[in-house]
Structure formats: structure tokens, C-alpha cells
Design a protein around this motif. Structure first.
Motif, short mmCIF file in Angstrom:
data_model
loop_
_atom_site.label_atom_id
_atom_site.label_comp_id
_atom_site.label_asym_id
_atom_site.label_seq_id
_atom_site.Cartn_x
_atom_site.Cartn_y
_atom_site.Cartn_z
N VAL A 140 0.91 -1.16 0.03
CA VAL A 140 0.06 0.21 -0.07
C VAL A 140 0.95 1.14 -0.11
O VAL A 140 1.72 1.45 0.89
N HIS A 141 0.86 2.23 -1.03
CA HIS A 141 1.40 3.35 -0.88
C HIS A 141 0.57 4.51 -0.43
O HIS A 141 -0.64 4.41 -0.66
N TYR A 142 1.40 5.24 0.39
CA TYR A 142 0.84 6.43 1.17
C TYR A 142 1.43 7.75 0.62
O TYR A 142 2.72 7.93 0.65
N PRO A 143 0.76 8.53 -0.35
CA PRO A 143 1.15 9.77 -0.90
C PRO A 143 1.68 10.77 0.19
O PRO A 143 2.48 11.78 -0.26
N GLU A 144 1.01 10.92 1.21
CA GLU A 144 1.65 11.97 2.14
C GLU A 144 3.13 12.10 2.72
O GLU A 144 3.47 13.08 2.50
N ASN A 145 3.51 10.73 2.81
CA ASN A 145 4.93 10.76 3.17
C ASN A 145 5.67 9.80 1.95
O ASN A 145 7.08 9.64 2.36
N ASP A 146 5.16 9.57 0.91
CA ASP A 146 5.64 8.66 0.00
C ASP A 146 6.23 7.36 0.54
O ASP A 146 7.23 6.91 0.11
N SER A 147 5.40 6.84 1.52
CA SER A 147 6.10 5.48 1.99
C SER A 147 5.26 4.34 1.51
O SER A 147 4.09 4.35 1.21
N PHE A 148 5.54 3.00 2.04
CA PHE A 148 5.03 1.90 1.41
C PHE A 148 4.73 1.09 2.86
O PHE A 148 5.62 0.79 3.50
N GLU A 149 3.55 0.48 2.71
CA GLU A 149 3.36 -0.51 3.96
C GLU A 149 3.04 -1.78 3.23
O GLU A 149 2.23 -2.00 2.18
N ILE A 150 3.61 -2.79 3.71
CA ILE A 150 3.67 -4.26 3.06
C ILE A 150 3.30 -5.20 4.38
O ILE A 150 3.75 -5.15 5.19
N GLN A 151 2.05 -5.98 3.84
CA GLN A 151 1.66 -7.02 4.53
C GLN A 151 2.43 -8.38 4.26
O GLN A 151 2.29 -8.70 3.22
N GLU A 152 2.68 -8.99 5.37
CA GLU A 152 3.30 -10.38 5.23
C GLU A 152 4.62 -10.28 4.21
O GLU A 152 4.88 -11.04 3.30
N PRO A 153 5.73 -9.28 4.72
CA PRO A 153 6.75 -9.12 3.85
C PRO A 153 7.72 -10.19 3.81
O PRO A 153 8.03 -10.82 5.12
N VAL A 154 8.43 -10.71 2.87
CA VAL A 154 9.60 -11.63 2.98
C VAL A 154 10.81 -11.04 2.36
O VAL A 154 10.57 -10.48 0.89
N MET A 155 11.93 -10.86 2.89
CA MET A 155 12.94 -10.22 2.16
C MET A 155 14.13 -10.89 2.15
O MET A 155 14.46 -11.70 3.08
N ASN A 156 14.67 -11.03 0.92
CA ASN A 156 15.98 -12.28 0.69
C ASN A 156 17.02 -11.40 0.17
O ASN A 156 16.99 -10.54 -0.72
N THR A 157 18.31 -11.52 0.65
CA THR A 157 19.66 -10.77 0.11
C THR A 157 19.88 -11.74 -1.05
O THR A 157 19.65 -12.66 -1.26
N LEU A 158 20.33 -10.91 -2.02
CA LEU A 158 20.71 -11.42 -3.36
C LEU A 158 22.22 -11.26 -3.53
O LEU A 158 22.87 -11.69 -4.83
N ASP A 159 23.33 -11.00 -2.55
CA ASP A 159 24.38 -10.58 -2.85
C ASP A 159 25.34 -11.95 -3.16
O ASP A 159 25.38 -12.69 -1.98
N ASN A 160 25.94 -12.30 -3.99
CA ASN A 160 26.63 -13.55 -4.27
C ASN A 160 27.96 -13.50 -3.27
O ASN A 160 28.43 -14.27 -3.15
N ASP A 161 28.41 -12.13 -2.85
CA ASP A 161 29.54 -12.28 -2.20
C ASP A 161 29.34 -12.49 -0.34
O ASP A 161 30.25 -12.73 0.20
N GLN A 162 28.03 -12.71 -0.45
CA GLN A 162 27.77 -13.05 1.19
C GLN A 162 26.69 -14.01 1.49
O GLN A 162 26.23 -14.42 0.30
N SER A 163 26.55 -14.66 2.48
CA SER A 163 25.79 -15.67 2.65
C SER A 163 24.35 -15.14 2.51
O SER A 163 24.17 -14.29 2.92
N PRO A 164 23.40 -15.98 2.03
CA PRO A 164 22.12 -15.61 1.65
C PRO A 164 21.45 -15.28 3.04
O PRO A 164 21.54 -16.26 4.13
#
Length: 197
Positions: free
Chosen positions: A77-101
Motif C-alpha cells: 500500500v502506497h501513502y502519498p502523504e510521506n511517500d512510504s509503502f506499507e507491506i503485509q506479510e513481507p519476505v526479504m531475501n538478500t541476493l548478494d553473491n559475495d555474502q551468505s544469503p
């Protein structure tokens, strides 16, 4: 010079009155349209979202064109007042090959407009699988701030950490992956397995 018959003057007066009424009517209509177009945006509450995306997957690229991390979730969900995003049930994965995922998940996230700060809330869990000599790392907290550009994670809440067979807990954590700095601020407790001889 003659002013013409009275009937001509009456007709001319009626035509001029009709033209004046049309001009005033056109001006009035233009003002109504102008005001309605200017008032419509202000009628929308500023704290209301302007768009929603369901079941999304966003990949942040590095300057060299390689994936740095991706965030997916059930709803963005995008809020234009402060240009922020709210995410429900977020999953974040690093993709840097130089570091452990690493994989992080939570019930909710707030991301600032530049993506420089990612706030994870409620049942935050982070996992880094065992790779080589590095053992499995698991973190649980109720809040975690991720600064992806600085490679920093921090919280002022309680954390429980498991690293292989080592268990740590405390309140307040700072971790800089780039400099390998890690600290717990207070109420620190640890359980270490006995040394093998």
C-alpha cells in the motif's frame, strides 16, 4: 442621425442581453469546472493510500546491475502523504553473491520512499543458513530496522538469537555486516555448549 424604429432597438437590446447572459453563463460554468478540478484532490484525505498492489515481488538492483535484495508480500500500500509503502506479510531475501544469503520475514513492514529504511514489525524472523564453516543463524524480535545501503540491522526491542548451538538474548541490538560489528545493549544472556576436549 436616426436611432431607427423602436422595434429594432428592442431586438438589438434583446440580442445584447442574450449575448451578455451567454458570456456570464460561460464564465460561471468555467469557474465551476475550475473549482471542482482544484478541490477534488484536497477532498481525498492525505493519509489515504493512492494505490494498492497485491502479491508483489520487488527487486532492488545495485549500481552494477546485479540484484541486491528482493521484497515480496501479500499486499503493498502506497501513502502519498510521506511517500512510504506499507507491506503485509513481507519476505526479504538478500541476493548478494559475495555474502551468505539471508531471509527475513515479519507480519508488517514500512519502507521509506527511497528504500533506505525498512522497518519490520511483529514476529520478525531472520535466517542465514549454514554455509562452509558458518553455522545456521536465527534471530527473532518484534521489531527490526534494516538499512540496506549501510548493511546495518538494529532494534531497541528484545532479541533472541541462535547461532548453531549458541543461544543469546538481550534488549537492543546493533549489527553492521560490512564491519562485522555486533552488540547487544542490555539484559544480555547467553548459553554456550561445553568445549570439547
Amino acid at each position: 442621425m436616426s436611432n431607427g424604429p423602436p422595434s429594432s432597438r428592442v431586438r438589438l437590446g434583446m440580442i445584447l442581453a442574450l449575448l451578455a447572459a451567454l458570456a456570464l453563463g460561460s464564465f460561471w460554468m468555467r469557474e465551476v469546472l475550475r473549482r471542482s478540478s482544484h478541490e477534488t484532490p484536497s477532498e481525498i484525505p492525505k493519509d489515504e493510500p493512492d494505490y494498492i498492489i497485491e502479491k508483489f515481488n520487488f527487486v532492488r538492483m545495485s549500481k552494477t546491475g546485479h540484484g541486491r535484495y528482493n521484497i515480496s508480500g501479500e499486499k503493498l500500500v502506497h501513502y502519498p502523504e510521506n511517500d512510504s509503502f506499507e507491506i503485509q506479510e513481507p519476505v526479504m531475501n538478500t541476493l548478494d553473491n559475495d555474502q551468505s544469503p539471508m531471509a527475513m520475514r515479519a507480519e508488517r513492514a514500512i519502507v521509506d520512499q527511497a528504500g533506505d529504511k525498512i522497518h519490520l514489525y511483529s514476529n520478525v524472523q531472520m535466517d542465514r543458513p549454514a554455509v562452509g564453516t558458518s553455522e545456521h543463524f536465527h534471530l527473532v524480535s518484534e521489531y527490526l530496522l534494516i538499512l540496506p545501503n549501510a548493511d546495518i540491522m538494529q532494534t531497541d526491542k528484545a532479541v533472541d538469537i541462535t547461532y548453531g548451538s549458541i543461544k543469546l538474548s538481550g534488549t537492543g541490538m546493533f549489527a553492521n555486516n560490512a564491519t562485522r560489528e555486533f552488540r547487544l545493549s542490555s539484559d544480555v544472556r547467553g548459553t554456550y555448549p561445553p568445549l570439547r576436549r
